[in-house]
Design a protein around this motif. Structure first.
Motif, PDB file in Angstrom:
ATOM      1  N   TYR A  63      11.415  -6.074  11.021  1.00  0.00           N
ATOM      2  CA  TYR A  63      10.768  -4.782  10.829  1.00  0.00           C
ATOM      3  C   TYR A  63      10.964  -3.826  12.009  1.00  0.00           C
ATOM      4  O   TYR A  63      11.007  -2.600  11.809  1.00  0.00           O
ATOM      5  N   TYR A  99      -1.882   1.963   4.266  1.00  0.00           N
ATOM      6  CA  TYR A  99      -1.231   0.825   4.916  1.00  0.00           C
ATOM      7  C   TYR A  99      -1.307  -0.398   4.024  1.00  0.00           C
ATOM      8  O   TYR A  99      -2.118  -0.469   3.097  1.00  0.00           O
ATOM      9  N   GLU A 112      -1.405  -4.740   4.493  1.00  0.00           N
ATOM     10  CA  GLU A 112      -1.473  -5.905   5.374  1.00  0.00           C
ATOM     11  C   GLU A 112      -0.803  -7.073   4.671  1.00  0.00           C
ATOM     12  O   GLU A 112      -1.217  -7.457   3.576  1.00  0.00           O
ATOM     13  N   ASN A 150       0.769   1.729   9.506  1.00  0.00           N
ATOM     14  CA  ASN A 150       1.092   1.721   8.078  1.00  0.00           C
ATOM     15  C   ASN A 150       1.349   0.316   7.551  1.00  0.00           C
ATOM     16  O   ASN A 150       1.382   0.107   6.338  1.00  0.00           O
ATOM     17  N   LEU A 151       1.591  -0.619   8.474  1.00  0.00           N
ATOM     18  CA  LEU A 151       1.913  -1.984   8.074  1.00  0.00           C
ATOM     19  C   LEU A 151       1.362  -2.943   9.116  1.00  0.00           C
ATOM     20  O   LEU A 151       1.551  -2.735  10.319  1.00  0.00           O
ATOM     21  N   ILE A 173      10.897  -4.779   0.259  1.00  0.00           N
ATOM     22  CA  ILE A 173      10.694  -3.464   0.846  1.00  0.00           C
ATOM     23  C   ILE A 173      11.638  -2.493   0.152  1.00  0.00           C
ATOM     24  O   ILE A 173      12.833  -2.772   0.010  1.00  0.00           O
ATOM     25  N   LEU A 186       5.072   6.014   5.057  1.00  0.00           N
ATOM     26  CA  LEU A 186       4.763   5.071   3.982  1.00  0.00           C
ATOM     27  C   LEU A 186       4.682   5.881   2.695  1.00  0.00           C
ATOM     28  O   LEU A 186       3.962   6.892   2.642  1.00  0.00           O
ATOM     29  N   VAL A 215       6.544  -2.706  -1.236  1.00  0.00           N
ATOM     30  CA  VAL A 215       5.966  -1.601  -0.477  1.00  0.00           C
ATOM     31  C   VAL A 215       7.128  -0.721  -0.048  1.00  0.00           C
ATOM     32  O   VAL A 215       8.199  -1.229   0.316  1.00  0.00           O
TER      33      VAL A 215
END
Length: 359
Positions: A35, A20, A22, A63-64, A266, A153, A215
């Motif tokens: 998101y 994950y 953050e 995951n986020l 992203i 992810l 990510v």
């Protein structure tokens, strides 16, 4: 001369995968709309300060993490390790390196237990954990499956000034190299490194850093990525599409790069390849091969090379950014002196040149 990170005498922690990230966002409601409503990530839990999101196939809590804060940045690149003992190993490993560490038995986020966070030798906030809260894996919830569904992810991408230094450090940590980009003089511009059996769990991109380049979340098929483009167009936010869709040369994956409301990048990604054999070969690309970044030879937009997210130290302050001293990939491939080739003739002479900045 590269000042390499010393190799610890203690064994490296056994890392399973990237698990994950953050990130700090400045407007939680606006980020939630992006998101959840646009990308379709699933809310595990939320409050006034943070939102915990997961992809369709995930069974761990998130995951986020979107955490509200004053400065958009990345608070943690988190990896799951193979057992609780490997959290101890991670703490000892980084202490021997002289890195700052912080251990929390109850974790740094909801849904994750005993964890250690470190300020690694490259300046990135890494986290290692094993204990997690299990949640429903939504694999067969086809009633929830969207046309652009994000299922896993896939990886992180980090910007660092000295790629060989970062490569050696991550190899000591147990990562293996799948692909890289170099030039005839031996300058390394980027490297892709993995723990799980895909092309990468993280990549190092040469540039001013430490910063977070992107990510990445995976979809099942490329048509899922095209649907995200169509959706963003319908919502009149196509300006948030930075690059793509297209297919990479490196990794072979179909890709799309988009920017969230704070400018965090992203990647939506699918169709790379298996790397699990112990003798999986490393693929080296010539920096002047214009199919390395886009298989169709489309140029890379300059912002993709220059823009990235700040990362935080363990106190929540942005890490200072150091300039790259080696040549930049953008400088040698974009502009009037940045000719790149498509193919070589029978004598090995490069031909099929295109201007890097041709848009």
């Amino acid at each position: 001369m590269t000042d390499f990170v010393p190799t610890p005498t203690l064994p490296a922690p056994d890392i399973v995968r990237c698990a994950y990230m953050e990130i700090v966002v400045t407007d939680l409601a606006r980020s939630r709309a992006f998101y959840v409503d646009v990308l379709g990530l699933h809310v595990t839990e939320e409050d006034d300060e943070a939102i915990y999101l997961r992809s369709l196939e995930e069974f761990i809590h998130h995951n986020l993490v979107l955490r509200k804060g004053p400065v958009a940045a990345v608070a943690a690149f988190a990896y799951r390790v193979k057992s609780p003992a490997e959290v101890d190993a991670a703490e000892a490993y980084y202490r021997e390196l002289g890195c700052r560490t912080e251990r929390r038995a109850n974790g740094f986020t909801k849904g994750v237990g005993d964890s250690v966070r470190v300020e690694d030798p490259l300046g990135f906030p890494y986290e290692f954990f094993y204990d997690v809260e299990h949640v429903e894996r939504l694999t067969q919830r086809y009633d929830l499956y969207s046309a652009g569904e994000l299922v896993r992810l896939d990886h992180f991408n980090q910007v660092t000034p000295d790629v060989p230094r970062g490569r050696a450090y991550l190899e000591d940590l147990g990562f293996r190299v799948s692909e890289d980009i170099q030039d005839a003089e031996g300058v390394t511009y980027a490297v892709w490194m993995h723990r799980k059996q895909t092309v990468h769990d993280t990549a190092l991109t040469g540039g001013n850093g430490p910063r977070m380049h992107h990510v990445a979340f995976a979809t099942h098929e490329k048509h899922n990525i095209i649907q995200i483009c169509d959706k963003m167009g319908a919502l009149r936010i196509s300006d948030r599409i930075e690059r793509g869709p297209g297919r990479h040369g490196v990794s072979n994956a179909f890709y799309l790069y988009i920017l969230d409301p704070d400018g965090h990048r992203i990647e939506i990604y699918c169709q790379d390849y298996y790397t699990g054999d112990p003798d999986n070969p490393t693929i080296t690309w010539d920096v002047h091969d214009n199919q390395r970044r886009d298989w169709w030879g489309n140029p890379v937009v300059p912002s993709w090379y220059t823009e990235a997210s700040l990362v935080l130290d363990l106190d929540g302050n942005p890490q200072p950014v150091t300039e790259r001293e080696e040549k930049s990939e953008m400088a040698v491939t974009v502009g009037a002196d940045g000719f790149s080739y498509t193919r070589r003739d029978d004598d090995g002479v490069a031909e099929g040149f295109k201007l890097g900045a041709q848009l």
